[in-house]
Design an enzyme around this catalytic site. Structure first.
Site, PDB file in Angstrom:
ATOM      1  N   ASP A  85      14.730  28.181  12.515  1.00  0.00           N
ATOM      2  CA  ASP A  85      15.800  26.831  13.264  1.00  0.00           C
ATOM      3  C   ASP A  85      16.441  27.287  14.251  1.00  0.00           C
ATOM      4  O   ASP A  85      16.424  26.409  15.230  1.00  0.00           O
ATOM      5  CB  ASP A  85      16.420  26.366  11.782  1.00  0.00           C
ATOM      6  CG  ASP A  85      15.637  25.694  10.768  1.00  0.00           C
ATOM      7  OD1 ASP A  85      14.463  25.555  10.958  1.00  0.00           O
ATOM      8  OD2 ASP A  85      16.414  25.230   9.556  1.00  0.00           O
ATOM      9  N   SER A  93      -6.299  -5.582   4.180  1.00  0.00           N
ATOM     10  CA  SER A  93      -6.050  -4.951   3.049  1.00  0.00           C
ATOM     11  C   SER A  93      -7.287  -4.579   2.167  1.00  0.00           C
ATOM     12  O   SER A  93      -8.333  -4.683   2.578  1.00  0.00           O
ATOM     13  CB  SER A  93      -5.077  -5.866   2.185  1.00  0.00           C
ATOM     14  OG  SER A  93      -5.894  -6.922   1.823  1.00  0.00           O
ATOM     15  N   LEU A  94      -6.936  -3.910   1.052  1.00  0.00           N
ATOM     16  CA  LEU A  94      -8.138  -3.569   0.473  1.00  0.00           C
ATOM     17  C   LEU A  94      -8.265  -4.124  -0.934  1.00  0.00           C
ATOM     18  O   LEU A  94      -7.244  -4.596  -1.422  1.00  0.00           O
ATOM     19  CB  LEU A  94      -8.049  -1.527   0.101  1.00  0.00           C
ATOM     20  CG  LEU A  94      -8.159  -0.890   1.227  1.00  0.00           C
ATOM     21  CD1 LEU A  94      -7.932   0.540   0.743  1.00  0.00           C
ATOM     22  CD2 LEU A  94      -9.643  -0.766   1.831  1.00  0.00           C
ATOM     23  N   LYS A 137      -4.106   7.558  -1.873  1.00  0.00           N
ATOM     24  CA  LYS A 137      -3.485   6.292  -1.462  1.00  0.00           C
ATOM     25  C   LYS A 137      -2.037   6.531  -1.595  1.00  0.00           C
ATOM     26  O   LYS A 137      -1.377   6.514  -2.665  1.00  0.00           O
ATOM     27  CB  LYS A 137      -4.019   4.946  -2.247  1.00  0.00           C
ATOM     28  CG  LYS A 137      -3.469   3.710  -1.836  1.00  0.00           C
ATOM     29  CD  LYS A 137      -3.915   2.625  -2.660  1.00  0.00           C
ATOM     30  CE  LYS A 137      -3.253   1.147  -2.207  1.00  0.00           C
ATOM     31  NZ  LYS A 137      -2.056   1.100  -2.013  1.00  0.00           N
ATOM     32  N   LYS A 190     -14.228   5.061   0.561  1.00  0.00           N
ATOM     33  CA  LYS A 190     -14.761   4.578   1.739  1.00  0.00           C
ATOM     34  C   LYS A 190     -16.117   5.213   2.162  1.00  0.00           C
ATOM     35  O   LYS A 190     -16.245   6.326   1.956  1.00  0.00           O
ATOM     36  CB  LYS A 190     -13.715   4.737   2.900  1.00  0.00           C
ATOM     37  CG  LYS A 190     -12.389   4.447   3.213  1.00  0.00           C
ATOM     38  CD  LYS A 190     -11.607   4.766   4.194  1.00  0.00           C
ATOM     39  CE  LYS A 190     -10.112   4.245   4.155  1.00  0.00           C
ATOM     40  NZ  LYS A 190      -9.489   4.820   5.122  1.00  0.00           N
ATOM     41  N   LYS A 201      -6.623   1.882  -8.240  1.00  0.00           N
ATOM     42  CA  LYS A 201      -5.386   2.069  -8.583  1.00  0.00           C
ATOM     43  C   LYS A 201      -5.113   2.859  -9.842  1.00  0.00           C
ATOM     44  O   LYS A 201      -5.757   2.706 -10.988  1.00  0.00           O
ATOM     45  CB  LYS A 201      -4.624   0.870  -8.701  1.00  0.00           C
ATOM     46  CG  LYS A 201      -4.630  -0.151  -7.254  1.00  0.00           C
ATOM     47  CD  LYS A 201      -3.940   0.506  -6.324  1.00  0.00           C
ATOM     48  CE  LYS A 201      -2.343   0.118  -6.275  1.00  0.00           C
ATOM     49  NZ  LYS A 201      -2.253  -1.272  -6.201  1.00  0.00           N
ATOM     50  N   CYS A 231      31.084 -16.241 -26.341  1.00  0.00           N
ATOM     51  CA  CYS A 231      32.070 -17.527 -26.646  1.00  0.00           C
ATOM     52  C   CYS A 231      31.958 -17.788 -28.183  1.00  0.00           C
ATOM     53  O   CYS A 231      32.681 -18.608 -28.526  1.00  0.00           O
ATOM     54  CB  CYS A 231      31.524 -18.686 -25.812  1.00  0.00           C
ATOM     55  SG  CYS A 231      30.110 -19.149 -26.049  1.00  0.00           S
ATOM     56  N   CYS A 284      22.478 -20.317 -26.081  1.00  0.00           N
ATOM     57  CA  CYS A 284      23.900 -20.523 -26.478  1.00  0.00           C
ATOM     58  C   CYS A 284      24.279 -21.999 -25.990  1.00  0.00           C
ATOM     59  O   CYS A 284      23.779 -22.512 -24.921  1.00  0.00           O
ATOM     60  CB  CYS A 284      24.995 -19.727 -25.537  1.00  0.00           C
ATOM     61  SG  CYS A 284      26.587 -20.208 -25.722  1.00  0.00           S
ATOM     62  N   CYS A 339      31.222 -21.353 -21.650  1.00  0.00           N
ATOM     63  CA  CYS A 339      30.890 -20.017 -21.945  1.00  0.00           C
ATOM     64  C   CYS A 339      31.296 -19.018 -21.214  1.00  0.00           C
ATOM     65  O   CYS A 339      30.654 -19.124 -19.983  1.00  0.00           O
ATOM     66  CB  CYS A 339      29.329 -19.708 -22.605  1.00  0.00           C
ATOM     67  SG  CYS A 339      28.999 -18.263 -23.122  1.00  0.00           S
TER      68      CYS A 339
END
Length: 679
Positions: free
Chosen positions: A35, A84-85, A124, A299, A323, A420, A435, A441
């Site tokens: 670093d 989207s898929l 994913k 794919k 998923k 209450c 209630c 209340c």
């Protein structure tokens, strides 16, 4: 003054060297220098550019620190839509996907009988989809997915992510390249970010995806620059020249240009069984990955075959996401308590031994209602399965019957309100117990006051949860009418207030004395009466007196008011305490104003549903524009819905609209429709 060649040459070398170290560290997690050495290189380049400003380039690593805050995000129209898929959730759906692909390719002569389809399989990532545009090798624009056609311009923030090159490298750089990928945050870096947030007493993020989304949508890029965001490319949009024949080769080409690609996690698989083997392998090591994933993606590898398969609606036919099931864990059910909601609903809540699931530590989970507890046969003392997916409220799925202790106890619904002491009733045709204490209340009182002060009701800025809790607990407020008697002097004595805040709140209270009638009706918190119904009631009856005096027939004459809503209104005004509150509001100077009738335009009678996040407008703004043009805004999609306005992260409402054939608009489409209606 001309720059001496040695300085220009040194600056060019430093930029290349720093970019090389960034790539090694942020893409491969393999730093090649310390670093301290990296910092020395960066300081030397900064000093050179400070001495010779003409050496500064847009692609210099010194330009990643972020510019001044943005006023707002602009919009970007994607040159190639970001689709989207489709999703698969079990093995049979994956096999069905493979069969569809194979049948189509065989029919087109691109697959021989008995030959398996070759797929590119990848993780994913659970992050944010992003499109990054390079022109002549230079990063010029970055945009979110948005609605697939139009996204938000987040170029300034994307430039701060060190794993993303500001300039492409290597040979064969195309004139235009749009890279598609995912912005995300590693788990370890997410934990360190939250530790730092806690130390500064700032917001702690729920999960890495929320942290990435919040970081990327900062109006101040300097804040984004401090967040540990990363990026992996998984595809492309517009490209000047495609040098590859297969999807995998295309990603290798992107990597050769210096773009980060998750090369160590993808495989080439044959047929459905190859896909399922990859899925099971990833699932087995999911917990050991350095980042969150919510599934895998398959794919078709051959790009010509992809073109043959084409697209359907908003998704490609050649790809699908498999998923993972909702994340679950087991823990001990310590007790079942009940909570009292704003409308008096009594909701059983499971008190759990702490368990980490779905990215957070869970100690409470919903049990919905008494019938649901009995149906699942959940008992106090059970070991239970808890599910939490994404931002969904944790729920108890089922007991583990094999671990049920002998002293496990059945839940018995309380007969009196725990707050209450009023009786609890459950109507014959309802699953929810309530209630009967009404607005007096204390539990309902607090939530009712927060509701009444909300932006869609009386819009009393500054009267939030914490202050309401103090005011009610100290007995200063027993009903909504008491709010209008608050003074600056007494408010200034409450925790976290101060005199200036108290003055601002009293000003807001004074401004709320003349709400529209619809806002006042909505503020009363009558069950089943939302803001649209409240406005309809205001337009129909014209005054609160007429509404309170209305009988069943009069209420049913109001557009979209049926027996359920009418009955709820009648029960509300049959309660003497509620009438007293209305009278007290009038005595306190609350004078509702006549509701302005909507213009009779082309949207009259049209019903809209909003879902997802719009690029520019908030939902409130979009709703106001629709209503002012004569339309109505509903919270659910049905066959009576005319339009669904879908933004980013649109969910089940969008799917329902597509299933029913309801017209779907993005924000630009809504604006165009409103303009047409006005014309």
């Amino acid at each position: 003054m001309a720059v001496d060649p040695a300085s220009a040459e040194r600056a060019a070398w430093l930029r290349a060297e720093i970019d090389r170290h960034n790539h090694a560290y942020y893409v491969f997690d393999q730093p090649v220098v310390s670093d301290a050495h990296y910092d020395r290189l960066m300081r030397e380049l900064q000093d050179l550019e400070l001495a010779h400003p003409e050496l500064v380039t847009a692609a210099s690593p010194t330009q990643r620190v972020g510019a001044a805050p943005l006023a707002a995000f602009g919009s970007v129209t994607h040159s190639v839509p970001m689709l989207s898929l489709g999703n698969a959730f079990d093995d049979d759906e994956v096999r069905a996907f493979d069969k569809r692909v194979a049948d189509t390719l065989r029919a087109a002569g691109r697959l021989q009988p008995g030959e398996a389809v070759e797929y590119f399989c990848e993780l994913k990532l659970d992050g944010l989809a992003m499109s990054i545009r390079y022109e002549s090798g230079q990063l010029v624009q970055a945009a979110t997915r948005g609605d697939g056609q139009t996204g938000e311009d987040v170029t300034a923030n994307i430039r701060t992510i060190r794993s993303i090159p500001l300039a492409l490298r290597g040979d064969g750089i195309p004139p235009v390249l749009e890279v598609r990928g995912e912005v995300f945050m590693n788990l370890a870096e997410f934990d360190r970010l939250n530790d730092a947030q806690r130390a500064r007493d700032e917001k702690v993020f729920v999960n890495p995806r929320n942290a990435a989304a919040g970081s990327l949508r900062q109006l101040d890029p300097r804040v984004t620059a401090q967040r540990p965001l990363r990026f992996f490319a998984y595809g492309w949009g517009e490209v000047g020249e495609n040098p590859a024949l297969r999807h995998g080769d295309m990603l290798d080409w992107l990597a050769s240009l210096g773009l980060p690609v998750n090369t160590g996690q993808h495989v080439i698989a044959q047929g459905a069984e190859g896909l399922l083997a990859y899925y099971r392998d990833v699932a087995a090591r999911r917990d050991r990955l350095p980042y969150d994933i919510d599934g895998v993606v398959y794919k078709v590898n051959d790009l010509a075959a992809q073109r043959t398969l084409g697209f359907v609606a908003r998704a490609p036919r050649f790809a699908i996401a498999h998923k993972f099931p909702a994340q679950e864990a087991t823990t001990k059910l310590l007790d079942i308590e009940v909570q009292v909601g704003r409308t008096g609903a009594i909701t059983p809540v499971a008190r759990l031994a702490p368990v980490f699931v779905g990215g957070v530590t869970v100690t409470n989970a919903t049990l919905h209602n008494e019938d649901e507890i009995n149906r699942k046969d959940v008992r106090i003392g059970d070991t239970v399965i808890v599910r939490r997916a994404g931002d969904v409220i944790p729920e108890v799925v089922a007991p583990v019957l094999g671990q049920r202790p002998t002293d496990a106890r059945r839940f018995v619904m309380v007969s009196a309100c725990p707050v209450c002491g009023s009786a609890i009733e459950r109507l014959e045709d309802e699953t929810i117990a309530r209630c009967t204490g009404g607005l007096f209340c204390p539990a309902q009182r607090k939530q009712s006051l927060v509701h009444a002060a909300g932006r869609k009701a009386l819009d009393i800025e500054g009267l939030g949860d914490k202050l309401v809790e103090q005011l009610v607990d100290r007995g200063r407020i027993r009903s909504l009418a008491d709010v209008f008697g608050l003074s600056v002097d007494e408010l200034a004595e409450y925790d976290r207030m101060g005199r200036k805040s108290a003055e601002n709140l009293v000003t807001a209270i004074d401004q709320a004395r003349k709400p529209t009638l619809g806002r006042l009706i909505f503020a009363l918190g009558i069950r089943h009466v939302g803001e649209t119904t409240a406005r309809d009631l205001a337009l129909h009856f014209g005054s609160i007196e007429s509404l309170m005096a209305a009988d069943l027939d009069a209420l049913l004459a109001v557009s979209d008011v049926g027996p359920v809503v009418a009955g709820s209104i009648l029960r509300f005004f049959a309660e003497p305490h509620n009438i007293e509150i209305v009278r007290a509001l009038q005595a306190g100077g609350v004078e509702p104003q006549a509701e302005e009738a909507p213009r009779t335009l082309g949207l009259a009678g049209k019903t809209f549903v909003l879902t997802g996040t719009l690029p520019v407008w908030s939902r409130e703004q979009a709703s106001a524009e629709i209503v002012s043009a004569g339309g109505k805004v509903s919270g659910s999609v049905s066959r009576k819905t005319n339009f669904v306005v879908a933004g980013e992260d649109a969910g089940s409402k969008l799917a329902k609209a597509q299933e029913l054939g309801v017209t779907v608009l993005d924000e630009d489409g809504l604006r165009a429709l409103l303009a047409q209606a006005s014309a």
